[in-house]
Design an enzyme around this catalytic site. Structure first.
Site, PDB file in Angstrom:
ATOM      1  N   GLU A 277      23.632 -13.449 -58.127  1.00 45.13           N
ATOM      2  CA  GLU A 277      24.176 -12.113 -58.393  1.00 45.13           C
ATOM      3  C   GLU A 277      24.684 -11.442 -57.119  1.00 45.13           C
ATOM      4  OE1 GLU A 277      20.751 -10.096 -59.969  1.00 45.13           O
ATOM      5  OE2 GLU A 277      20.941 -11.028 -61.932  1.00 45.13           O
ATOM      6  N   PRO A 278      25.624 -12.063 -56.412  1.00 44.88           N
ATOM      7  CA  PRO A 278      26.085 -11.441 -55.174  1.00 44.88           C
ATOM      8  C   PRO A 278      27.058 -10.293 -55.427  1.00 44.88           C
ATOM      9  CG  PRO A 278      27.288 -13.472 -55.577  1.00 44.88           C
ATOM     10  CD  PRO A 278      26.318 -13.333 -56.709  1.00 44.88           C
ATOM     11  N   GLY A 279      26.914  -9.246 -54.666  1.00 38.86           N
ATOM     12  CA  GLY A 279      27.848  -8.120 -54.773  1.00 38.86           C
ATOM     13  C   GLY A 279      28.508  -7.902 -53.423  1.00 38.86           C
ATOM     14  N   CYS A 346      30.344  20.007 -45.799  1.00 44.35           N
ATOM     15  CA  CYS A 346      29.519  21.056 -45.194  1.00 44.35           C
ATOM     16  C   CYS A 346      28.080  20.607 -44.950  1.00 44.35           C
ATOM     17  CB  CYS A 346      29.520  22.267 -46.116  1.00 44.35           C
ATOM     18  SG  CYS A 346      28.914  21.817 -47.746  1.00 44.35           S
TER      19      CYS A 346
HETATM   20  N1  LLP Z   1      21.200  -7.949 -58.489  1.00 42.97           N
HETATM   21  C1  LLP Z   1      20.403  -6.882 -58.613  1.00 42.97           C
HETATM   22  C2  LLP Z   1      19.395  -6.864 -59.661  1.00 42.97           C
HETATM   23  C3  LLP Z   1      20.564  -5.790 -57.744  1.00 42.97           C
HETATM   24  O1  LLP Z   1      19.771  -4.725 -57.871  1.00 42.97           O
HETATM   25  C4  LLP Z   1      21.559  -5.826 -56.734  1.00 42.97           C
HETATM   26  C5  LLP Z   1      21.748  -4.709 -55.811  1.00 42.97           C
HETATM   27  C6  LLP Z   1      22.377  -6.973 -56.659  1.00 42.97           C
HETATM   28  C7  LLP Z   1      22.157  -8.022 -57.548  1.00 42.97           C
HETATM   29  C8  LLP Z   1      23.484  -7.115 -55.653  1.00 42.97           C
HETATM   30  O2  LLP Z   1      23.029  -7.083 -54.345  1.00 42.97           O
HETATM   31  P1  LLP Z   1      24.043  -7.381 -53.156  1.00 42.97           P
HETATM   32  O3  LLP Z   1      24.455  -8.828 -53.228  1.00 42.97           O
HETATM   33  O4  LLP Z   1      25.210  -6.484 -53.305  1.00 42.97           O
HETATM   34  O5  LLP Z   1      23.261  -7.075 -51.942  1.00 42.97           O
HETATM   35  N2  LLP Z   1      23.771   0.914 -52.116  1.00 42.97           N
HETATM   36  C9  LLP Z   1      23.121  -0.010 -51.206  1.00 42.97           C
HETATM   37  C10 LLP Z   1      22.862  -1.353 -51.865  1.00 42.97           C
HETATM   38  C11 LLP Z   1      22.031  -1.261 -53.111  1.00 42.97           C
HETATM   39  C12 LLP Z   1      21.840  -2.586 -53.770  1.00 42.97           C
HETATM   40  C13 LLP Z   1      21.230  -2.436 -55.114  1.00 42.97           C
HETATM   41  N3  LLP Z   1      21.074  -3.629 -55.858  1.00 42.97           N
HETATM   42  C14 LLP Z   1      23.970  -0.144 -49.950  1.00 42.97           C
HETATM   43  O6  LLP Z   1      25.018   0.488 -49.862  1.00 42.97           O
HETATM   44  O7  LLP Z   1      23.588  -0.856 -49.015  1.00 42.97           O
END
Ligand code: LLP
Length: 413
Positions: A277-279, A346
């Site tokens: 599940e990469p984002g 602000c």
């Molecule tokens: N799967 C689950 C269940 C998650 O909760 C997340 C991210 C991902 C996959 C994806 O993670 P990634 O590969 O993107 O690291 N807003 C924060 C990041 C919050 C991540 C929340 N969950 C930031 O800007 O660093």
């Protein structure tokens, strides 16, 4: 150095280009603040995961960037989606992701959200509590469907990242411990409208050292093997996302291959299909945020570049003290100064960089904030009645607007 962020980002004659498109031209044509993303980078990143994990399903985490045009690039590469809300389900479907490739995690799924996902027959619900099992079973029964579920377990490992984005530790609200998971698997097995198919974990985000994954996956595969012995058919092992990216010039980002090397030995021992599940590692360095210097203010003890992008456009520096590298879109000087790059909001917490050594810029100059493709626009708000920025997608020398800049009417209505 720029190429280490994104191989499609380059400086030509002192000007920045992304996939051959001048960022200055885009800033002038569409105005600032402006998010610009590189499609080829996103494609390469997804392919990188697919190559490192043959046979795995890469479910792009829509939370990182939910623009349907971005999701659609992921869909074209065969990716599925990881979602956390009904809104993300709608965005994923709009982006062309097949429901059979969607996994749904989240501790607080509501009845309407669950109904929509059950009705669409998504691949799997990553269930986070006992009550959710019963609610989901009722909904599936009412809709005459069977819901496929995984239990999200909490392997209790420290991902060594910012505490706000560490999710796999005992004290976090996510998932359940292994003992509770065993009980929940038993409950789920006896619920007529649920089909137990998977095991899920996600330990955190922006993880630069892959060793916590090793620990987590070893533990999860141990549980998987016990469950098989007990007669469960666990078809999917979802090991979550979280791979970190380069933000600071000195950061070394791990690759999907590094991750595969760390967890491969445990996964090879299983029959299950791996889900990832990469984002951030898909879209983070695909994107830059363009902003324009409005005023230069020197207070003697502090020098400020006041720009037109604020914490409402990119909140990561404010809430995680996150570092985003910032470079001028046009190199006009070799003179540097220590400066704060701040927005128009602000609040004192409204900054993009603090005490940063940066080129001496002037009113009207453009800046590119790097690594802004993930959790940038997706966390933007309307604070101070600020319309959300426009978004542009570039690919191989062409570009298109993928979201118009909002108007005041859009916010106030
Ligand atoms: N799967 C689950 C269940 C998650 O909760 C997340 C991210 C991902 C996959 C994806 O993670 P990634 O590969 O993107 O690291 N807003 C924060 C990041 C919050 C991540 C929340 N969950 C930031 O800007 O660093």
């Amino acid at each position: 150095m720029l190429k280490e962020y994104n191989p499609y980002l380059e400086e030509k004659n002192g000007e920045l280009y992304l996939e051959g498109i001048s960022l200055k031209k885009l800033a002038q044509e569409f105005g600032t603040p402006l998010y610009v993303y590189s499609a080829s980078y996103i494609r390469d990143r997804i392919k990188g995961y697919q190559k490192a994990f043959p046979g795995a399903l890469v479910c792009y985490a829509v939370k990182a960037n939910f623009n349907p045009h971005i999701i659609s690039v992921a869909a074209q590469e065969g990716a599925g989606a990881d979602i956390v809300s009904g809104g993300e389900l709608v965005a994923a479907l709009k982006g062309g992701i097949e429901p059979s490739k969607i996994v749904y995690a989240g501790v607080g799924k509501t009845v309407p959200e669950l109904e929509m996902a059950v009705d669409k027959e998504i691949l799997m619900f990553n269930v986070e509590s006992r009550e959710e099992l019963f609610v989901l079973n009722d909904i599936a029964g009412r809709l005459g469907k069977k819901a496929r579920i995984a239990i999200r377990v909490n392997p209790d490992v420290d991902p060594k990242t910012h505490p706000y984005i560490a999710t796999g530790m005992k004290k976090s609200k996510f998932g359940v411990d292994f003992e509770t998971a065993r009980e929940e698997f038993k409950i789920a097995k006896d619920l007529p409208n649920l089909e137990v198919v998977g095991l899920h974990c996600h330990i955190g985000s922006q993880i630069l050292d892959v060793s916590p994954y090793k620990e987590a996956v070893e533990k999860v595969v141990g549980l998987y093997k016990d469950l098989l012995k007990e007669g469960y058919e666990i078809k999917y092992l979802d090991i979550g996302g979280g791979l970190g990216i380069k933000y600071k010039p000195e950061d070394k980002e791990p690759t999907p291959k590094d991750l595969a090397r760390a967890v491969g030995p445990f996964l090879e021992d299983t029959e299950a299909q791996v889900i990832l599940e990469p984002g951030r590692s898909i879209v983070g360095n695909a994107g830059v945020l363009l902003t324009q210097v409005q005023f230069v203010k020197d207070k003697g003890i502090k020098h400020f570049l006041i720009v037109d992008a604020g914490m409402n456009d990119l909140i990561r520096p404010s809430i995680y003290d996150a570092y985003h590298h910032i470079v001028p879109v046009e190199r006009k000087t070799d003179e540097y100064i220590i400066s704060d790059v701040v927005g128009p909001i602000c609040e004192t917490g409204d900054f993009l960089a603090r005490d940063r050594r940066i080129e001496k810029l002037q009113r009207g100059d453009y800046l590119a904030v790097l690594s802004a493709g993930a959790y940038g626009f997706s966390m933007a708000s309307h604070y101070n009645v600020r319309p959300k920025p426009a978004e542009v997608l570039v690919e191989k020398g062409s570009y298109r607007l993928i979201r118009e800049r909002e108007s005041y009417e859009d916010i106030i209505s």
